[in-house]
Write an enzyme that holds these catalytic residues in place. Structure first.
Site, PDB file in Angstrom:
ATOM      1  N   ASP A 295      88.437  78.575  70.661  1.00 44.94           N
ATOM      2  CA  ASP A 295      88.641  79.944  71.151  1.00 44.94           C
ATOM      3  C   ASP A 295      87.540  80.887  70.674  1.00 44.94           C
ATOM      4  O   ASP A 295      87.703  81.619  69.698  1.00 44.94           O
ATOM      5  CB  ASP A 295      90.029  80.466  70.756  1.00 44.94           C
ATOM      6  CG  ASP A 295      91.135  79.777  71.542  1.00 44.94           C
ATOM      7  OD1 ASP A 295      90.884  79.418  72.706  1.00 44.94           O
ATOM      8  OD2 ASP A 295      92.229  79.588  70.999  1.00 44.94           O
TER       9      ASP A 295
ATOM     10  N   ASP B 136      96.941  81.256  65.979  1.00 50.60           N
ATOM     11  CA  ASP B 136      96.931  80.548  67.259  1.00 50.60           C
ATOM     12  C   ASP B 136      95.530  80.085  67.634  1.00 50.60           C
ATOM     13  O   ASP B 136      95.367  79.344  68.604  1.00 50.60           O
ATOM     14  CB  ASP B 136      97.521  81.417  68.377  1.00 50.60           C
ATOM     15  CG  ASP B 136      96.843  82.767  68.493  1.00 50.60           C
ATOM     16  OD1 ASP B 136      96.961  83.563  67.549  1.00 50.60           O
ATOM     17  OD2 ASP B 136      96.202  83.027  69.522  1.00 50.60           O
TER      18      ASP B 136
ATOM     19  N   ARG C  16      87.273  72.999  79.439  1.00 46.22           N
ATOM     20  CA  ARG C  16      87.134  72.825  77.988  1.00 46.22           C
ATOM     21  C   ARG C  16      87.668  71.457  77.574  1.00 46.22           C
ATOM     22  O   ARG C  16      88.680  70.990  78.079  1.00 46.22           O
ATOM     23  CB  ARG C  16      87.893  73.929  77.252  1.00 46.22           C
ATOM     24  CG  ARG C  16      87.810  73.824  75.737  1.00 46.22           C
ATOM     25  CD  ARG C  16      88.192  75.122  75.049  1.00 46.22           C
ATOM     26  NE  ARG C  16      89.615  75.426  75.164  1.00 46.22           N
ATOM     27  CZ  ARG C  16      90.171  76.537  74.658  1.00 46.22           C
ATOM     28  NH1 ARG C  16      89.406  77.432  74.037  1.00 46.22           N
ATOM     29  NH2 ARG C  16      91.458  76.760  74.785  1.00 46.22           N
TER      30      ARG C  16
ATOM     31  N   ARG D  91      97.709  73.879  67.568  1.00 46.29           N
ATOM     32  CA  ARG D  91      97.286  74.976  66.706  1.00 46.29           C
ATOM     33  C   ARG D  91      98.301  75.170  65.579  1.00 46.29           C
ATOM     34  O   ARG D  91      99.438  74.703  65.670  1.00 46.29           O
ATOM     35  CB  ARG D  91      97.181  76.264  67.533  1.00 46.29           C
ATOM     36  CG  ARG D  91      96.373  76.106  68.827  1.00 46.29           C
ATOM     37  CD  ARG D  91      96.807  77.108  69.890  1.00 46.29           C
ATOM     38  NE  ARG D  91      96.173  76.853  71.184  1.00 46.29           N
ATOM     39  CZ  ARG D  91      95.025  77.398  71.584  1.00 46.29           C
ATOM     40  NH1 ARG D  91      94.385  78.240  70.795  1.00 46.29           N
ATOM     41  NH2 ARG D  91      94.518  77.119  72.763  1.00 46.29           N
TER      42      ARG D  91
ATOM     43  N   ASP E  39      96.278  88.282  84.129  1.00 46.01           N
ATOM     44  CA  ASP E  39      96.107  87.732  85.476  1.00 46.01           C
ATOM     45  C   ASP E  39      95.805  86.237  85.459  1.00 46.01           C
ATOM     46  O   ASP E  39      95.679  85.615  86.513  1.00 46.01           O
ATOM     47  CB  ASP E  39      95.015  88.487  86.239  1.00 46.01           C
ATOM     48  CG  ASP E  39      93.647  88.423  85.560  1.00 46.01           C
ATOM     49  OD1 ASP E  39      93.485  87.662  84.586  1.00 46.01           O
ATOM     50  OD2 ASP E  39      92.734  89.156  86.014  1.00 46.01           O
TER      51      ASP E  39
ATOM     52  N   GLY F 201     101.362  81.249  73.811  1.00 44.43           N
ATOM     53  CA  GLY F 201     101.219  80.179  74.792  1.00 44.43           C
ATOM     54  C   GLY F 201      99.970  80.331  75.636  1.00 44.43           C
ATOM     55  O   GLY F 201      99.267  81.343  75.591  1.00 44.43           O
TER      56      GLY F 201
ATOM     57  N   ARG G 236      96.277  81.595  80.347  1.00 46.39           N
ATOM     58  CA  ARG G 236      95.308  81.436  81.443  1.00 46.39           C
ATOM     59  C   ARG G 236      94.612  80.082  81.381  1.00 46.39           C
ATOM     60  O   ARG G 236      93.610  79.862  82.053  1.00 46.39           O
ATOM     61  CB  ARG G 236      94.271  82.556  81.403  1.00 46.39           C
ATOM     62  CG  ARG G 236      93.497  82.631  80.090  1.00 46.39           C
ATOM     63  CD  ARG G 236      92.442  83.698  80.137  1.00 46.39           C
ATOM     64  NE  ARG G 236      91.718  83.777  78.880  1.00 46.39           N
ATOM     65  CZ  ARG G 236      90.451  84.119  78.775  1.00 46.39           C
ATOM     66  NH1 ARG G 236      89.756  84.389  79.864  1.00 46.39           N
ATOM     67  NH2 ARG G 236      89.866  84.193  77.596  1.00 46.39           N
TER      68      ARG G 236
END
Length: 492
Positions: free
Chosen positions: A260, A250, A174, A181, A123, A88, A91
């Site tokens: 990515d 993914d 983005r 995916r 984070d 998932g 961030r």
């Protein structure tokens, strides 16, 4: 005046198990580094407003446009061959969708916008270096004509992120045709949730493959469509020496876009075994392995769709296998046609494949720079008798010397004149790619000195990769030994 985002959100109409509703985590002091003004206009946004302080607040996640429906998407994935049932968006937060000026639906997502229910131990933040890398490379890929996600903006957060070493925090905006995916399908298939697999497939058809809806078997047409786009995409990667670095399921887009960028890199010296990613210890995603890995990923997608292809599993598997069997033919056709064009072969002859492959063999044996060798061959197309500049790129030119006379003889049979041939070759052989050492220099200037002038310059150069300019000559050159980047990092 409030910056208007004409969101028209469709993914949030899917069942609630497809995503988690989440708001970005505010940042201390957002500062706009770069706005992609032409892309903003294409998306129907006002670039002047986005370049204001209020725009920085929105592009950092501090303020939400009124029509935003911010979510983190659920997906699973095979990471280096090992299945992880829940990944998932850890961030990244999808603000919503807009329909651009060409009538194409596009996602707008903030990457590095804070923790989500999928963050696990992360984070939720992004460091400046990886944000700049993705901005540079995604925009370069677009200029090269390769399907890709795009970068709308990069914003400093005014905070630091705990990486090794500590880095300034940043947020990337983005843009993608979607963020569906292979791993999105896997998320539901692994749970035995056929209804959600079907709903996702219907959504993907409506969004990316509308012609499939009219096919005798819409889900087979969907699978065949994804196979075709991935075959074309990876063939395009191979033509510019692009190494994705982390071709997990993914990171495999159902829309057929490069997504990515993480530890991606561009090959300098030609070697099919080239690996840059620090986490690819066994070379699974090496340059030469990318086509079979794409097929491996597509096989995982096909597994998710078996129950939609036929009521009987054995029949569904047979249908899927037949569809997957078309990948090699489609990839090879695209790859060989593109490679022939790079060599100036625009008609077809029986020995062209061998001639093309022998040039690659010569590059490998001679340890020549991949991009520069093809570009200098383009330059020599007007006078093929003088290949001195090409030959000079080879540490050992023996194999090239053996190949060159056969190439001269072959292009002499082409119907177009030499000037036309050279122009055609230059349109497919870039002078400039995002060379790893240049990206690293840009990142160091920004991170160490808060100097974004090199970032602006490299974007200018890469916006026109096929147009050579004397003042940008250094961007065409391979790295010196002390400049070589041997390893790239994911940055998460």
């Amino acid at each position: 005046m409030t910056a208007h985002f004409p969101f028209d959100n469709s993914y949030v109409a899917l069942p609630p198990n497809f995503f988690a509703r989440v708001a970005p985590t505010p940042v201390a002091a957002p500062r706009l580094i770069k706005l992609n003004r032409p892309l903003a206009v294409q998306l129907g946004l006002d670039p002047d407003l986005l370049e204001t302080p209020e725009g920085a607040e929105i592009l950092s996640g501090n303020q939400m446009p009124e029509t935003a429906a911010s979510i983190a998407m659920a997906y699973a994935g095979h990471q280096f061959g090992n299945f992880v049932p829940q990944l998932g968006d850890g961030r990244a937060i999808l603000l919503g969708e807009v329909v651009d000026r060409n009538g194409v639906r596009r996602d707008i997502q903030l990457k590095g916008a804070g923790r989500t229910p999928f963050s696990r131990m992360g984070d939720g933040r992004a460091a400046l270096g990886p944000v700049l890398r993705e901005y540079i490379v995604s925009e370069a890929m677009a200029a090269l004509g390769i399907p890709t996600t795009r970068s709308l903006a990069a914003v400093l957060t005014g905070e630091t992120v705990l990486r090794d070493p500590i880095q300034p925090g940043a947020v990337l905006t983005r843009v993608a045709s979607s963020h569906i995916r292979v791993g999105t399908f896997q998320y539901f298939a692994a749970r035995g949730d056929l209804a959600s697999v079907r709903a996702l497939a219907d959504h993907a058809i409506a969004r990316h493959y509308p012609e499939a809806a009219q096919a005798p078997s819409p889900y087979l047409a969907l699978l065949e469509g994804v196979i075709g786009r991935q075959a074309e995409l990876v063939a395009s990667w191979m033509m510019v020496g692009f190494i994705h670095g982390v071709m997990n399921t993914d990171n495999c887009s159902v829309a057929g876009e490069t997504i990515d960028y993480g530890p991606c890199a561009f090959m300098d010296t030609f070697d099919p075994k080239t690996v840059y990613s620090s986490i690819d210890q066994f070379g699974r995603y090496a340059y030469g392995n990318q086509p079979p890995i794409a097929l491996w990923n597509l096989t995982r997608l096909a597994e998710c769709l078996v129950r939609l292809l036929a009521d009987d599993d054995d029949k569904g598997i047979e249908i899927a296998q037949t569809a997957l069997g078309g990948f090699a033919e489609q990839f090879n056709a695209a790859y060989l046609a593109k490679l022939a064009a790079k060599l100036g072969l625009f008609t077809s002859q029986p020995d062209d494949q061998q001639l093309s492959q022998e040039f690659l063999t010569a590059l490998a044996k001679g340890e020549a720079d991949f991009t520069l060798a093809f570009r200098r061959l383009s330059d020599a197309a007007v006078d093929p008798s003088d290949l001195g500049e090409v030959r000079a790129l080879f540490a050992d030119p023996a194999a090239f010397d053996e190949w060159a006379p056969r190439w001269r003889a072959r292009i002499a049979t082409e119907p177009q004149d030499a000037t036309t041939r050279q122009a055609a070759m230059r349109r497919v052989n870039p002078a400039y790619i995002p060379r790893n050492h240049r990206i690293e220099a840009v990142i160091r200037a920004a991170v160490d000195r808060d100097d974004f002038a090199p970032f602006e310059e490299i974007l200018t150069v890469l916006a026109n990769p096929f147009e050579e300019k004397a003042e940008f000559a250094r961007y065409a050159e391979p790295p010196q030994p002390h400049e070589q980047v041997l390893e790239t990092f994911c940055g998460t």
